[in-house]
Design a protein around this motif. Structure first.
Motif, PDB file in Angstrom:
ATOM      1  N   GLY A  13     -68.494  55.522  -2.460  1.00 23.57           N
ATOM      2  CA  GLY A  13     -68.566  54.359  -3.280  1.00 23.57           C
ATOM      3  C   GLY A  13     -67.092  53.965  -3.318  1.00 23.57           C
ATOM      4  O   GLY A  13     -66.179  54.393  -2.421  1.00 23.57           O
ATOM      5  N   ARG A  14     -66.778  52.915  -4.356  1.00 17.24           N
ATOM      6  CA  ARG A  14     -65.649  52.330  -4.540  1.00 17.24           C
ATOM      7  C   ARG A  14     -64.793  53.138  -5.456  1.00 17.24           C
ATOM      8  O   ARG A  14     -65.328  53.265  -6.840  1.00 17.24           O
ATOM      9  N   LYS A  15     -64.020  53.846  -5.247  1.00 20.50           N
ATOM     10  CA  LYS A  15     -63.196  54.705  -6.306  1.00 20.50           C
ATOM     11  C   LYS A  15     -61.800  54.479  -6.522  1.00 20.50           C
ATOM     12  O   LYS A  15     -61.160  54.112  -5.469  1.00 20.50           O
ATOM     13  N   ARG A  16     -61.494  54.492  -7.886  1.00 24.97           N
ATOM     14  CA  ARG A  16     -59.839  54.182  -7.994  1.00 24.97           C
ATOM     15  C   ARG A  16     -59.135  55.298  -7.380  1.00 24.97           C
ATOM     16  O   ARG A  16     -59.547  56.663  -7.369  1.00 24.97           O
ATOM     17  N   PHE A  17     -58.180  54.876  -6.654  1.00 24.37           N
ATOM     18  CA  PHE A  17     -57.228  56.062  -5.859  1.00 24.37           C
ATOM     19  C   PHE A  17     -56.512  56.821  -7.087  1.00 24.37           C
ATOM     20  O   PHE A  17     -55.591  56.053  -7.599  1.00 24.37           O
ATOM     21  N   ASN A  18     -56.504  58.080  -6.996  1.00 26.03           N
ATOM     22  CA  ASN A  18     -55.452  58.900  -7.892  1.00 26.03           C
ATOM     23  C   ASN A  18     -55.536  60.189  -7.308  1.00 26.03           C
ATOM     24  O   ASN A  18     -56.128  60.467  -6.567  1.00 26.03           O
ATOM     25  N   MET A  19     -54.380  61.093  -8.037  1.00 23.77           N
ATOM     26  CA  MET A  19     -54.464  62.277  -7.571  1.00 23.77           C
ATOM     27  C   MET A  19     -55.590  63.295  -7.545  1.00 23.77           C
ATOM     28  O   MET A  19     -55.868  64.115  -6.763  1.00 23.77           O
ATOM     29  N   ILE A  20     -56.266  63.201  -8.685  1.00 27.28           N
ATOM     30  CA  ILE A  20     -57.814  63.899  -9.024  1.00 27.28           C
ATOM     31  C   ILE A  20     -58.381  63.786  -7.541  1.00 27.28           C
ATOM     32  O   ILE A  20     -59.381  64.768  -7.284  1.00 27.28           O
ATOM     33  N   GLN A  74     -53.196  45.962 -10.135  1.00 31.76           N
ATOM     34  CA  GLN A  74     -52.124  46.908  -9.653  1.00 31.76           C
ATOM     35  C   GLN A  74     -52.890  48.074  -9.316  1.00 31.76           C
ATOM     36  O   GLN A  74     -52.059  49.167  -9.277  1.00 31.76           O
ATOM     37  N   GLN A  75     -53.900  48.240  -9.113  1.00 32.73           N
ATOM     38  CA  GLN A  75     -54.790  49.517  -8.665  1.00 32.73           C
ATOM     39  C   GLN A  75     -55.228  49.562  -7.226  1.00 32.73           C
ATOM     40  O   GLN A  75     -55.578  48.423  -6.797  1.00 32.73           O
ATOM     41  N   VAL A  76     -55.274  50.527  -6.857  1.00 30.84           N
ATOM     42  CA  VAL A  76     -55.750  50.911  -5.398  1.00 30.84           C
ATOM     43  C   VAL A  76     -56.995  51.701  -5.496  1.00 30.84           C
ATOM     44  O   VAL A  76     -57.470  52.557  -6.094  1.00 30.84           O
ATOM     45  N   TYR A  77     -58.073  50.791  -4.693  1.00 32.17           N
ATOM     46  CA  TYR A  77     -59.205  51.343  -4.418  1.00 32.17           C
ATOM     47  C   TYR A  77     -59.529  51.922  -3.025  1.00 32.17           C
ATOM     48  O   TYR A  77     -59.263  51.078  -2.208  1.00 32.17           O
ATOM     49  N   VAL A 117     -57.338  63.104   3.983  1.00 30.78           N
ATOM     50  CA  VAL A 117     -56.589  62.603   2.893  1.00 30.78           C
ATOM     51  C   VAL A 117     -55.121  62.209   3.363  1.00 30.78           C
ATOM     52  O   VAL A 117     -54.533  60.964   2.836  1.00 30.78           O
ATOM     53  N   ILE A 118     -54.638  62.625   4.443  1.00 28.37           N
ATOM     54  CA  ILE A 118     -53.433  62.017   5.018  1.00 28.37           C
ATOM     55  C   ILE A 118     -53.621  60.431   5.506  1.00 28.37           C
ATOM     56  O   ILE A 118     -52.979  59.616   5.164  1.00 28.37           O
ATOM     57  N   GLY A 119     -54.809  60.377   6.071  1.00 30.48           N
ATOM     58  CA  GLY A 119     -55.165  59.005   6.683  1.00 30.48           C
ATOM     59  C   GLY A 119     -55.275  57.960   5.400  1.00 30.48           C
ATOM     60  O   GLY A 119     -54.961  56.847   5.430  1.00 30.48           O
ATOM     61  N   THR A 120     -55.820  58.482   4.321  1.00 24.10           N
ATOM     62  CA  THR A 120     -56.100  57.572   3.013  1.00 24.10           C
ATOM     63  C   THR A 120     -54.952  57.304   2.522  1.00 24.10           C
ATOM     64  O   THR A 120     -54.520  56.287   2.070  1.00 24.10           O
TER      65      THR A 120
END
Length: 169
Positions: free
Chosen positions: A22-29, A86-89, A151-154
C-alpha cells in the motif's frame, strides 16, 4: 512442517507485507521493522551453519536469489514526495505481494518435499555434498538479502524523490 516453522514463515511474511503493501509514509520504523523481526529468527535458526561441501555455495546462491527478488521488489515500488506536507510516501502494490508470496511458497514447497521424501532428500544431499540443516539458513540469508536490497533501493528512491522535488520548487 513443524508448528514453529509455520509460525515463523507466516510471521515473517506478515511483517514484510505489513511494512511494504500500500501507500505508506516513509519512516525509520518501516525500514527497521523487517530487520528487527528477521534478526529474531536469525538468532533463533542460525546456531550452526554448515559450510562444508557445497553448503557455502548454496548460501551464496540464496543471497544472490534474495538480491534478485529484492531488486524486483524495488522495481515494483514507487516513491512520492508530497510537497504540501513535506512527507515521503512509498507505494507497493499487489505485484509486490505476489513476489513475497512466491518466495514463501517456494520455502514451503521445499520444506514439504524434504519432509515427505526424507530418504530421497538425504540421498540427494549426500550425492551433492550438502547438509539438510542448511535449508533454514538458506531462507534466512535469502530473506535478509531481499530485505537489504529493498531497503537500500527504497532509500535511494527516497533521496532521488526529495532531490527532484527540491529542484522543481
Amino acid at each position: 512442517m513443524t508448528t514453529d516453522l509455520w509460525i515463523s514463515t507466516i510471521a515473517i511474511f506478515a511483517v514484510l507485507v505489513y511494512s511494504s503493501f500500500g501507500r505508506k509514509r516513509f519512516n525509520m520504523i518501516r525500514i527497521l521493522l523487517p530487520f528487527v523481526f528477521l534478526s529474531y529468527f536469525g538468532f533463533t535458526y542460525l546456531k550452526d551453519i554448515p559450510t562444508d561441501g557445497n553448503n557455502l555455495w548454496l548460501l551464496v546462491a540464496s543471497v544472490l536469489i534474495g538480491a534478485v527478488f529484492g531488486t524486483i521488489l524495488i522495481s515494483l515500488s514507487r516513491v512520492d514526495f508530497d510537497i504540501n506536507t513535506q512527507q515521503v510516501y512509498v507505494f507497493s502494490g499487489l505485484a509486490s505481494i505476489g513476489i513475497l508470496s512466491l518466495v514463501f511458497i517456494l520455502r514451503i514447497i521445499l520444506i514439504e518435499l524434504i519432509t515427505n521424501n526424507g530418504e530421497k532428500a538425504y540421498r540427494f544431499a549426500m550425492e551433492h555434498h550438502f547438509n539438510l540443516n542448511i535449508i533454514g539458513p538458506l531462507f534466512i540469508f535469502m530473506t535478509a538479502a531481499m530485505i537489504t536490497i529493498r531497503v537500500i533501493g527504497t532509500l535511494i528512491q527516497v533521496n532521488r524523490s526529495k532531490a527532484s522535488s527540491s529542484q522543481k520548487a
